[in-house]
Design a protein around this motif. Structure first.
Motif, short mmCIF file in Angstrom:
data_model
loop_
_atom_site.label_atom_id
_atom_site.label_comp_id
_atom_site.label_asym_id
_atom_site.label_seq_id
_atom_site.Cartn_x
_atom_site.Cartn_y
_atom_site.Cartn_z
N THR A 4 3.33 9.58 6.57
CA THR A 4 3.53 9.76 5.06
C THR A 4 2.08 10.62 4.97
OG1 THR A 4 4.63 7.89 4.56
CG2 THR A 4 3.27 8.82 2.80
N PHE A 6 -0.83 12.06 2.11
CA PHE A 6 -1.07 12.05 0.56
C PHE A 6 -2.00 13.21 0.54
CE2 PHE A 6 -0.13 7.60 2.00
CZ PHE A 6 0.47 7.06 0.58
N GLU A 36 7.09 12.38 4.62
CA GLU A 36 7.12 12.56 3.26
C GLU A 36 5.66 12.95 2.91
OE1 GLU A 36 7.99 9.60 -0.63
OE2 GLU A 36 7.36 8.63 1.29
N ASN A 37 5.76 13.83 2.06
CA ASN A 37 4.59 14.47 1.69
C ASN A 37 4.21 14.06 0.06
OD1 ASN A 37 2.24 16.00 1.36
ND2 ASN A 37 3.30 17.90 1.11
N ILE A 38 3.31 13.37 -0.31
CA ILE A 38 3.22 12.71 -1.63
C ILE A 38 1.97 13.68 -2.35
CG2 ILE A 38 2.49 10.83 -2.89
CD1 ILE A 38 3.71 9.02 -1.06
N LYS A 43 0.90 12.51 -9.56
CA LYS A 43 0.85 11.03 -9.86
C LYS A 43 -0.24 10.62 -11.18
CE LYS A 43 3.95 10.75 -6.55
NZ LYS A 43 5.44 10.49 -7.02
N ASP A 67 1.10 4.74 -11.15
CA ASP A 67 1.90 5.10 -9.97
C ASP A 67 1.14 4.61 -8.65
OD1 ASP A 67 3.58 6.66 -11.44
OD2 ASP A 67 2.48 8.61 -11.24
N ASP A 70 3.61 1.99 -6.80
CA ASP A 70 4.66 2.55 -5.80
C ASP A 70 3.90 3.26 -4.68
OD1 ASP A 70 7.39 3.80 -4.93
OD2 ASP A 70 6.10 5.67 -5.43
N LEU A 71 2.71 3.59 -4.59
CA LEU A 71 2.05 4.33 -3.41
C LEU A 71 1.57 3.58 -2.59
CD1 LEU A 71 0.22 7.46 -5.14
CD2 LEU A 71 2.65 7.28 -4.26
N ARG A 74 4.02 2.29 -0.11
CA ARG A 74 4.58 3.71 0.88
C ARG A 74 3.26 3.50 2.02
NH1 ARG A 74 7.03 8.36 -2.39
NH2 ARG A 74 7.69 7.39 -4.33
#
Length: 245
Positions: A4, A6, A36-38, A43, A67, A70-71, A74
């Protein structure tokens, strides 16, 4: 394996760091990782209030509702967490620092001595994701990353984990010339290195000395980069001033 990212650029999806991240993740996916790239700029992440409520009132849970609800899960569900951001005034951008400060619930308030005779907070969980850093700077050279390099190494120690790879790219604005006939093959070569790095990190949990050395080589000579960079800034300034008249 779950990787992941960030991404902590104020420019969100328009920054040069994203170009690096996308290539790195292509390599990670080739090695079989789920990625995944957040984009943190997209956010709602409010600042930490420093009241220690996540340690006292609701242990392990931040009392701010945004947010990060949720993060945070993850983050902990990842095998590898990548902190991706540009250099702003020799350090990480405020959006990234704000996100990192909100990770406090993952630790306990009590202190301990680590194996090096230094001190940190006790870990709340048995294991944490391993860390990777991807960063770019508009200026050429590796010394632009001295502060960030130390910061993320200390951060990995704070979170009882390992910093398994660091990718630092000076001359970051060169990515703006991706359609330039002379720059295109040079940028393409560097992108290929980033894909190899992503694959290596997933397969070996590390980067080889050769890959590190190749990633840190200037894409163009610094003197040339500065010359054309300054010419472009002069052009933009004149263009802006003309629009203002």
């Amino acid at each position: 394996m779950k990787v992941t990212v960030f991404s902590g650029s104020h420019k969100g999806r328009e920054g040069n760091t994203l170009i690096m991240v996308e290539e790195f993740l292509k390599g990670a996916e080739e090695a079989g990782a789920e990625t995944e790239n957040i984009i943190l700029a997209e956010k709602d992440i409010r600042r930490c209030r420093g009241k220690f409520e996540c340690w006292l009132k609701t242990p392990g849970i931040c009392t701010i509702r945004d947010d990060m609800d949720d993060l945070l899960p993850r983050f902990m569900a990842s095998d590898i967490v990548v902190f991706a951001c540009p250099v702003y005034f020799d350090n990480v951008p405020s959006i990234m620092k704000n996100f990192i400060e909100r990770l406090a619930p993952f630790l306990l308030p009590q202190f301990e001595e680590d194996g090096m005779g230094e001190y940190r907070h006790v870990k709340r969980y048995e294991t944490y994701p391993k860390f990777v850093v991807i960063s770019n700077a508009g200026l050429p050279g590796q010394t632009n990353f001295d502060v960030g390099r130390l910061f993320f190494r200390r951060l990995a120690r704070t979170f009882h984990t390992e910093l398994i790879a660091e990718i630092y790219r000076g001359e970051g604005e060169i990515f703006r010339g991706k359609n330039n006939i002379m720059l295109k093959p040079l940028i393409g070569k560097y992108k290929k290195l980033l894909r190899s790095a992503g694959k290596e990190v997933v397969e070996n949990q590390a980067l080889s000395d050769k890959t590190i050395k190749d990633l840190e080589k200037p894409i163009v000579p610094p003197s040339l980069y500065i010359k054309f960079g300054n010419e472009e800034w002069d052009r933009l300034i004149k263009e802006y001033q003309k629009e203002e008249k």
